[in-house]
Each structure stands twice: as C-alpha cells, then as structure tokens.
Enzyme design. Structure first.
Site, PDB file in Angstrom:
ATOM      1  N   SER A 192       0.790  -1.227   0.000  1.00 53.97           N
ATOM      2  CA  SER A 192       0.000   0.000   0.000  1.00 53.97           C
ATOM      3  C   SER A 192       0.822   1.277   0.000  1.00 53.97           C
ATOM      4  O   SER A 192       0.327   2.325  -0.401  1.00 53.97           O
ATOM      5  CB  SER A 192      -0.963   0.004   1.182  1.00 53.97           C
ATOM      6  OG  SER A 192      -0.279  -0.264   2.385  1.00 53.97           O
ATOM      7  N   HIS A 220      -5.163  -3.599  -2.843  1.00 51.08           N
ATOM      8  CA  HIS A 220      -4.801  -2.624  -3.884  1.00 51.08           C
ATOM      9  C   HIS A 220      -4.663  -3.256  -5.261  1.00 51.08           C
ATOM     10  O   HIS A 220      -4.211  -2.604  -6.206  1.00 51.08           O
ATOM     11  CB  HIS A 220      -3.496  -1.916  -3.524  1.00 51.08           C
ATOM     12  CG  HIS A 220      -3.627  -1.045  -2.320  1.00 51.08           C
ATOM     13  ND1 HIS A 220      -4.213   0.204  -2.362  1.00 51.08           N
ATOM     14  CD2 HIS A 220      -3.287  -1.255  -1.033  1.00 51.08           C
ATOM     15  CE1 HIS A 220      -4.206   0.728  -1.158  1.00 51.08           C
ATOM     16  NE2 HIS A 220      -3.649  -0.136  -0.328  1.00 51.08           N
ATOM     17  N   LYS A 251     -11.573   0.247  -2.253  1.00 50.80           N
ATOM     18  CA  LYS A 251     -10.598   1.002  -3.040  1.00 50.80           C
ATOM     19  C   LYS A 251     -11.052   1.074  -4.502  1.00 50.80           C
ATOM     20  O   LYS A 251     -11.958   1.832  -4.811  1.00 50.80           O
ATOM     21  CB  LYS A 251      -9.217   0.421  -2.821  1.00 50.80           C
ATOM     22  CG  LYS A 251      -8.758   0.835  -1.411  1.00 50.80           C
ATOM     23  CD  LYS A 251      -7.731   0.003  -0.775  1.00 50.80           C
ATOM     24  CE  LYS A 251      -7.457   0.573   0.623  1.00 50.80           C
ATOM     25  NZ  LYS A 251      -6.793  -0.360   1.495  1.00 50.80           N
TER      26      LYS A 251
HETATM   27  C1  LIG Z   1      -6.712  -0.402   2.949  1.00 49.02           C
HETATM   28  C2  LIG Z   1      -6.130  -1.719   3.283  1.00 49.02           C
HETATM   29  C3  LIG Z   1      -6.752  -2.566   4.190  1.00 49.02           C
HETATM   30  C4  LIG Z   1      -7.917  -2.124   5.009  1.00 49.02           C
HETATM   31  O1  LIG Z   1      -9.102  -2.093   4.276  1.00 49.02           O
HETATM   32  P1  LIG Z   1     -10.280  -1.131   4.749  1.00 49.02           P
HETATM   33  O2  LIG Z   1     -11.460  -1.615   4.004  1.00 49.02           O
HETATM   34  O3  LIG Z   1      -9.871   0.240   4.398  1.00 49.02           O
HETATM   35  O4  LIG Z   1     -10.414  -1.303   6.226  1.00 49.02           O
HETATM   36  C5  LIG Z   1      -6.214  -3.820   4.366  1.00 49.02           C
HETATM   37  N1  LIG Z   1      -5.108  -4.214   3.710  1.00 49.02           N
HETATM   38  C6  LIG Z   1      -4.469  -3.407   2.858  1.00 49.02           C
HETATM   39  C7  LIG Z   1      -3.237  -3.887   2.154  1.00 49.02           C
HETATM   40  C8  LIG Z   1      -4.947  -2.128   2.625  1.00 49.02           C
HETATM   41  O5  LIG Z   1      -4.306  -1.301   1.822  1.00 49.02           O
END
Ligand SMILES: *Cc1c(COP(=O)(O)O)cnc(C)c1O
Length: 403
Positions: A192, A220, A251
């Site tokens: 991330s 991602h 995302k």
């Molecule tokens: C954003 C993210 C999460 C968390 O997901 P949310 O739905 O925002 O709680 C988990 N793992 C990774 C790698 C992320 O980038």
C-alpha cells in the site's frame, strides 16, 4: 471544547498532551483535514480545507466512488431492505444480498466459497486471529499492512517477519520452523505504501516446499490486475494454490467492506471463530448494493481498467520527461507511486507546496513507513486526465529541486 469537558480532571490527560506535543515537535503529528469533492470543477477535483486541488491521494483507482451504477445499486438496496442490518449475521440472519455477493466473489476469485466483512482492517484482524493458534507459525513480509500485523500480534502465534519481497529470506525462515507445525505465509499483493508486489508464483512455490499455507491481501490489486480485475493471484495463475485471498470493496471498487475467498472448510471455520465476524453487525444494504453493482461493472466495462493503466504509463512518461527517476524509480508497477524523499519535514513541506499549487498528494511518514523513508504517495485513478498527470510531474520537478 474544554468547557464542555470541565467535569473531567484535566491533569489526568496531561500524559496524552505531552506525548502529542512530542509528536508535533518531531513533525509526526497527524490530523484529519476536511476534503470536499467538487465534480463541477472537473475530474478528481476537490477542495482541501478550502484549497482547490486535483486529488492524487484517493484509492478510487477506477473512479467509481461516485459512479451512477453504484449509486443506483445502493439506492435500490436501501429502498428494498432499509438502512440498517440490525444484528450480526449469526444472531439476526443473513440478508440475501450478502449471499448473492459472496457467491459472486467466490466465482470472481475462482474459490470454493467467500465471506464478506465490514472492512479490510476488521477482516484481516479477525481472519488471522481465527486461523492462527499459539502453536502455529506465521511468516509475514516486513512491510505488510498494519491490519495484517495487528492480526498476527493478536493471534499469539509464533510471528516471524522476512525482508520485503525477499523470498530467499522467507525460505530461510521457513526452514528454521519445526516440521509438522502449521505454518502460514501472509503477504500484501500490491503493497500500500510502495506500490510493488511479490512474484506470487515463486512465493507460493517456496511456501509449498515447506508445507505452509498462503494468505494474500489484494486490497490494492482487486479491480486492477488479472483477468476481469480478479487480482494478482489470478494474474500469477495461483488462485487455486492460495488458501485465503482477501480483498476490499473500498478502493478500486468504489464502495466499502471486504471479502475473503477460499476453501469452504476455512469459511466455516471463520464463521465459527472470527470474532470480528461474529461480534459485529452485518454490512448495511446500501453498502452491499454498491458492491454488487461494482462487480457487474467490473465484468461489463474493462475500459476503466485500461484507462487506469494508460494513466500509469502517462505518469511514467512524465517522470522521464522531467528526469524524476531518482525520486520515482521506474518502471511503475501499480497505481500507487511513491515519491521517495526520506526526511519527514521536507516531505510535509513539499506536500504543502503541491497543495498550494493545486495538487493534493499526501505525505506518508513514519511510523506508517520505516524510519527515514518518508515519501509522497501518488495514487492514480482512471478518472485523471493526461494533462493533470503531466502538470503534476512538472510541478513535482520544480518543487523536488527547489524545496
Ligand atoms: C486499505 C487496506 C486494508 C484495510 O481495508 P479497509 O477496508 O480500508 O479497512 C487492508 N489491507 C491493505 C493492504 C490495505 O491497503
């Protein structure tokens, strides 16, 4: 605010106050800033505390967070099922939208079954806590997302970290674990804060050599990589060899919540053991309706994914045109593009200067990233225009050399 809190002995809060002051001094204080989307001003246009800017800090990789199809899915679900889900699924029953979504996700991820969670953070903590006992060993990439780290810590399993993307180091660590104990290898697919990813085929081979199970977090990568946007496990051809494929709707898919896909026995285990699943109210209809619509869109309109990758190539050309390779190493691997700076204060200064110039690019500082590796994090979207990306590069070229 202090007036309203006058019933609390403020001296008891002095420790927090002092620690915050220390953070401020170290340039590490974080605060939430108001951001308003202003679509009338163009694609990805926002106001950050009043300052108009193009948003390069959103994980809205496909530009779907305001897509009419997702909105319609959401509205229809609210009209049919209401606003709240009223209880956890084990207590209050499961809405048919949940079952439909889980069936869609299982097919999409080429897995036997799937389970949805309220958020990616909650999913990772709940899953790891459930699948790992004190006798198990877990091996995680040193730069894994905080939710994976927290899950490993909470599990009380024997926790070992290997150097980022270093499969030789992983093999070394695996070789040191006793034969016969249960082992899990846990990794982000796309990282991330760095935008890079492991060779998942090689990683799965290493894990298999030592009899370890694999869990991959596709937060991602979902929607961007692999056939139909199914993710990097699909792209590397290892979907059937990864025991747990986790990902989010929050995302690229423009909604909220998370899923995990894998063998039925693990889904049954999670339903029985994952505290974040058992003790939390199920997702509301509005969220489920949007997630279902996003999977339709992913299947029907690959053009968004193609546009995102076009934008990645456009940024690459901008980096070359302005000789920014020292800060932005090429080739770019995903929609997440770190601009490596190092010093936290300088990173904040450049981020602020960019905002003043009309580009919202968040600075990322320790402890989110390792010490002395502060960076700007550019997140590209299919909704960005070529001109926006080119002019960001021009602005970066000036600020990186002058600030
Ligand atoms: C954003 C993210 C999460 C968390 O997901 P949310 O739905 O925002 O709680 C988990 N793992 C990774 C790698 C992320 O980038």
């Amino acid at each position: 605010m202090l007036l309203a809190m006058a019933g609390i002995d403020l001296s008891l809060l002095a420790g927090y106050q002092a620690a915050l002051a220390q953070k401020t001094q170290a340039g590490q204080l974080r605060r939430c800033r108001e951001l308003v989307w202003t679509p009338e001003a163009g694609p990805m246009a926002v106001r950050v505390e009043g300052q108009p800017a193009i948003n390069f800090s959103s994980n809205d990789y496909l530009g779907w967070a305001r897509h009419p199809r997702l909105q319609a899915g959401s509205i229809q679900a609210v009209q049919q099922y209401g606003t709240g889900s009223t209880a956890s699924r084990l207590i209050g029953g499961t809405n048919p939208l949940v079952l439909a979504l889980e069936a869609r996700v299982a097919a999409f991820k080429q897995a036997e079954a799937a389970l949805v969670f309220n958020s990616g953070y909650q999913a990772n903590v709940a899953i790891l806590q459930a699948i790992l006992g004190p006798d198990d060993w877990v091996f995680s990439d040193r730069l894994n997302h905080a939710s994976l780290i927290d899950g490993c810590l909470l599990s009380k399993a024997r926790w070992t970290r290997y150097r980022h993307l270093d499969l030789g180091h992983l093999a070394e660590k695996l070789a040191r674990a006793p034969v016969g104990v249960r082992k899990w290898v846990v990794t982000d697919s796309v990282f991330s804060m760095d935008g890079d990813y492991p060779d998942l085929k090689a990683l799965v081979e290493v894990a298999e050599r030592y009899g370890a199970l694999v869990m991959v977090d596709e937060a991602h990568a979902t929607g961007l990589f692999g056939h139909g946007g199914a993710g990097l496990c699909q792209q590397f051809g290892v979907s059937d060899r990864v025991a747990l494929q986790m990902g989010t709707f929050s995302k690229a898919l423009g909604g909220s919540g998370a899923y995990v896909a894998g063998p039925m026995v693990l889904m049954d285990w999670l339903v029985n053991q994952a505290r974040g699943f058992i003790y939390s109210t199920a997702q509301p209809p509005a969220v489920l309706g949007a997630s279902l619509a996003s999977l339709d869109l992913l299947q029907e309109e690959p053009v968004w994914r193609e546009r995102l990758w076009h934008n990645v190539r456009t940024l690459e050309q901008g980096v070359l045109a302005h000789s920014l390779e020292d800060w932005i190493p090429l080739p770019l691997k995903s929609a997440i593009v770190p601009v490596l700076i190092g010093d936290s204060a300088r990173t904040v200064a450049i981020s602020e200067a960019l905002l003043a110039a009309g580009y919202f690019v968040q600075g990322i500082r320790p402890p989110t990233v390792p010490p002395k590796t502060a960076r700007l994090r550019i997140a590209l979207s299919a909704a960005h225009t070529d001109v926006q990306i080119e002019s960001l590069c021009a602005a970066l070229a000036i600020l990186l050399r002058a600030t």
